[in-house]
Structures are given as C-alpha cells and as structure tokens.
Design a protein around this motif. Sequence first.
Motif, mmCIF file in Angstrom:
data_model
loop_
_atom_site.group_PDB
_atom_site.id
_atom_site.type_symbol
_atom_site.label_atom_id
_atom_site.label_comp_id
_atom_site.label_asym_id
_atom_site.label_seq_id
_atom_site.Cartn_x
_atom_site.Cartn_y
_atom_site.Cartn_z
ATOM 1 N N UNK A 109 2.547 -2.118 16.745
ATOM 2 C CA UNK A 109 2.467 -1.360 15.740
ATOM 3 C C UNK A 109 1.394 -1.781 14.506
ATOM 4 N N UNK A 110 1.391 -2.782 14.992
ATOM 5 C CA UNK A 110 0.477 -3.626 14.099
ATOM 6 C C UNK A 110 -0.965 -3.814 14.020
ATOM 7 N N UNK A 111 -0.970 -4.103 15.000
ATOM 8 C CA UNK A 111 -2.653 -4.270 16.480
ATOM 9 C C UNK A 111 -3.509 -3.247 16.790
ATOM 10 N N UNK A 112 -2.523 -1.809 17.026
ATOM 11 C CA UNK A 112 -2.930 -0.920 18.578
ATOM 12 C C UNK A 112 -2.657 0.719 17.692
ATOM 13 N N UNK A 113 -2.579 -0.015 16.832
ATOM 14 C CA UNK A 113 -1.916 2.091 15.919
ATOM 15 C C UNK A 113 -3.225 2.537 15.234
ATOM 16 N N UNK A 114 -2.746 4.018 15.973
ATOM 17 C CA UNK A 114 -4.485 4.687 15.077
ATOM 18 C C UNK A 114 -3.084 5.670 13.797
ATOM 19 N N UNK A 115 -4.037 6.045 13.564
ATOM 20 C CA UNK A 115 -4.047 6.423 12.074
ATOM 21 C C UNK A 115 -3.020 7.504 12.387
ATOM 22 N N UNK A 116 -2.913 8.701 12.898
ATOM 23 C CA UNK A 116 -1.756 9.697 13.263
ATOM 24 C C UNK A 116 -0.416 9.149 14.110
ATOM 25 N N UNK A 117 -0.004 7.728 14.584
ATOM 26 C CA UNK A 117 0.974 7.199 14.810
ATOM 27 C C UNK A 117 1.407 6.390 13.585
ATOM 28 N N UNK A 118 1.574 5.703 12.782
ATOM 29 C CA UNK A 118 1.861 5.316 11.251
ATOM 30 C C UNK A 118 2.980 6.089 11.259
ATOM 31 N N UNK A 119 3.973 5.020 11.314
ATOM 32 C CA UNK A 119 5.393 5.135 10.652
ATOM 33 C C UNK A 119 5.443 5.465 9.544
ATOM 34 N N UNK A 120 6.606 5.992 8.883
ATOM 35 C CA UNK A 120 6.251 6.557 6.693
ATOM 36 C C UNK A 120 6.045 5.105 6.721
ATOM 37 N N UNK A 121 5.419 4.982 5.864
ATOM 38 C CA UNK A 121 5.228 3.992 4.727
ATOM 39 C C UNK A 121 4.374 2.706 4.924
ATOM 40 N N UNK A 122 4.292 2.462 6.478
ATOM 41 C CA UNK A 122 3.441 1.339 7.210
ATOM 42 C C UNK A 122 2.181 1.561 6.679
ATOM 43 N N UNK A 123 1.682 0.839 6.597
ATOM 44 C CA UNK A 123 0.853 0.697 6.213
ATOM 45 C C UNK A 123 -0.464 0.365 7.345
ATOM 46 N N UNK A 124 -1.479 0.508 7.523
ATOM 47 C CA UNK A 124 -2.507 0.706 8.545
ATOM 48 C C UNK A 124 -3.432 -0.102 8.820
ATOM 49 N N UNK A 125 -3.176 -1.305 9.961
ATOM 50 C CA UNK A 125 -3.589 -2.676 10.576
ATOM 51 C C UNK A 125 -3.971 -2.635 11.553
ATOM 52 N N UNK A 126 -5.108 -3.426 11.872
ATOM 53 C CA UNK A 126 -5.300 -3.882 13.637
ATOM 54 C C UNK A 126 -6.171 -3.664 13.435
ATOM 55 N N UNK A 127 -6.694 -3.268 15.171
ATOM 56 C CA UNK A 127 -8.278 -2.796 15.673
ATOM 57 C C UNK A 127 -8.404 -1.366 14.709
ATOM 58 N N UNK A 128 -7.881 -0.851 15.363
ATOM 59 C CA UNK A 128 -8.812 0.870 14.895
ATOM 60 C C UNK A 128 -9.207 1.221 13.986
#
Length: 383
Positions: free
Chosen positions: A201-220
Amino acid sequence: MRALRSSAVAALAAATAVTAVAGCAAKNDGKGGGKGAVKVTATDSSCELSAKEFPAGHVQFSVENKGSQVTEVYVYAPGDRIVTERENIGPGTNAEITAEIKAGSYEIACKPGMKGKGIRQKVTVSGKSAAAKRDPKLDAAVAAYRTYVQEQADQTLPKAQKFADAVKSGDLEAAKKAYALSRIGWERTEPVAESFGDIDPKVDVRADGLRDGQKWTGWHKLEKSLWEEKKISGDDKKLADQLITDLKDWQKRVGKAEITPTSMANGAKELLDEVATGKVTGEEERYSHTDLVDFQGNVEGAEKAYQLLKPVVSKNEPALAKELDKQFAAIRGLLDDHRDDKSTDGFVSYDTVGKGDRKKLSDGVNALAEPLSKLAAAVATAK
C-alpha cells in the motif's frame, strides 16, 4: 497492484468453496467442495463458513459466490499478512484454492464488490503440518525461488534509484523513461511483497485503492504527476525519497518471507489475475500507459515459479505441464506482437492497442489462467 485492497490478486471468475484437509488437498466431489470440505459461501452481505476450525497442512479453499457482485476471498494471518487470496469471483461462480497453512489464528475475508477490509470470520488452524514429508524437489524449488525474489529486489533498487534521482532533479523526461523499468522486479514478485501487508500500500497503491485516511505515496502517485500533471512538485521529490526508503524495507524483508510450494503456485496464478484485472484493462498504468511492461513482468514471474515447480508437476501431472508450457509460449507470442524497439521500455504505449488486440491478450491470459489454477493442487499432492 489491484485497487481497493491491502494487496491481493485477481482470480478469474471461478468457483470458491473452502475445503481444509491436513497433509494434502481434498478431492473435489464436483459439488463445490471435496470430502471434508469447509465451504465458504459469499453473498453481498455475508461470509459464511461451514467450519471455523481445521487442521494445519495443505488446505483447499472452495468459495461459492451467491451474491450479485463480484467478490474476492482472502486468508489473513495476524497483521493482515496475506496467506492466500482469490479475486474476481463472479456472481454464481465457484473456484478452489489450495494453500499450505501452519497452526495459528487467521481470518477469512469475503469482499463483495472487491472493496474495503471485507466481511471477516475468525478461524483456528491446529496441529502439525505434514509438509515436512514433501518431495525434496519441492524444497529445492522453494530455495531457488527464494533466491530469485531476493535477486529481483536487489536488482530493483538501482533502477528505482535512477527513477527517484530523475524526479528529485526535476527532469521530467528522464523520470518518464526510468519509471516502467524501475517496476519490473516488483511486478515479477508482487505476491511475495504483498504478503507483508504493509509495503504494497505504500509503494504500489492507486488512487482508488487508498484506505481511509491513507496518504497517497509510491510509484503511481509519481506516475500521475509525470504524465497527467506534467510537472514535478516539491512533494513529489519527497515522495521519491520515500519510495526508495520503502523499497529498501522490501529488499531487507523479502528474504524472510514465508514461501511454500503452494504459495509459489498460488502466486503464479495471482500474477495472472493481476494481468487480467489491471494490465489488460489499462487500469494499472492509467497515466503512463506502460501496462505491457508490467504485463510482461507478471508473466515472467509466474513462469519462473512454474518452471521451478515443473520437475514435480511433469512427473505427477504431465498433461498439466504440457498445457502450461503451451499457454506460456502463447502468451509470450502475444506480447511479442506489441514490442517496439524504439521505446525505452520495449513496448508500444498501451493506449495505442485497440479493442481487438486487447481481447486477444485477455483471451490469452484466460487460457493460461485456467491450467495455472490447478498448479497448487498438483504440488500439494506430491509426495
């Protein structure tokens, strides 16, 4: 990575019922579960098990989706570490998963709509696995695969560093050229990375895969900046450093991952499911359109696991080995049709691939996924 999950892999619409038997997989009775099967019945609002305790060893999961939505099923160890999973279980369909599970406490999750943490049931696995009696060739396969996943992580870091350095220097074009190549080792071994639960979830998550309150980080997140926003911000430069930190964590931990013959086999199937639900659809690399690079990485990783298990599969299930050889060759041929020697990453941009060719790729993935789904059961019954 699949959207909307802590890390999972797509399975083509197939049946699922859950069977648990120590030592070897239960025989399918043709009714959605073998003798002694523990059935998992998934609906849009429930996840029912016919038993919540079963013996350690090779466990066969058979899930039936009685709901109206596509669902997925996970077996989680503490900390949401993924033991095994199956995505894309269509309404009214059945499938089976075979996994080697040690004694302990777990949760089985059904995820209608393939969203969120799922509807969970706690289960207890007890006793001692009989896996120690397995064919020595399988132990050799596990050892070789462990070496392979470590090599992939080690080889990824310098490529990812080149990508991160380009981002940090503000060189948009250099970052674009380095992006897809930095992901190949990850794509080849993604199921192992995902088994840790927190790295993917830190390196390969897409915007529509974020959990509640999760900051978007990583490759995508960086992919979006490079291709859609067409600029590199100060935050992006910080994210590039964070990506390297997280990938170093993966590199350090991957050698300690729990790997079994059945997890190798299931991982191979999961990689094909990744292709089916993310790459063929164009969802994974929606900004860069470098999906074919990921596609190839997934196929290469799946084939590596199969080739290491092949000595045992060829002996016990020669027809299955022959079919897998045929379908792996076919999917490689389909990928070759879209190569571009002038491209930095070796493939055409996926947005230039028409519907007809995408269907051919999809059909090829489906043709390979069906026999690949039988690989885990084939090695589970090896003595």
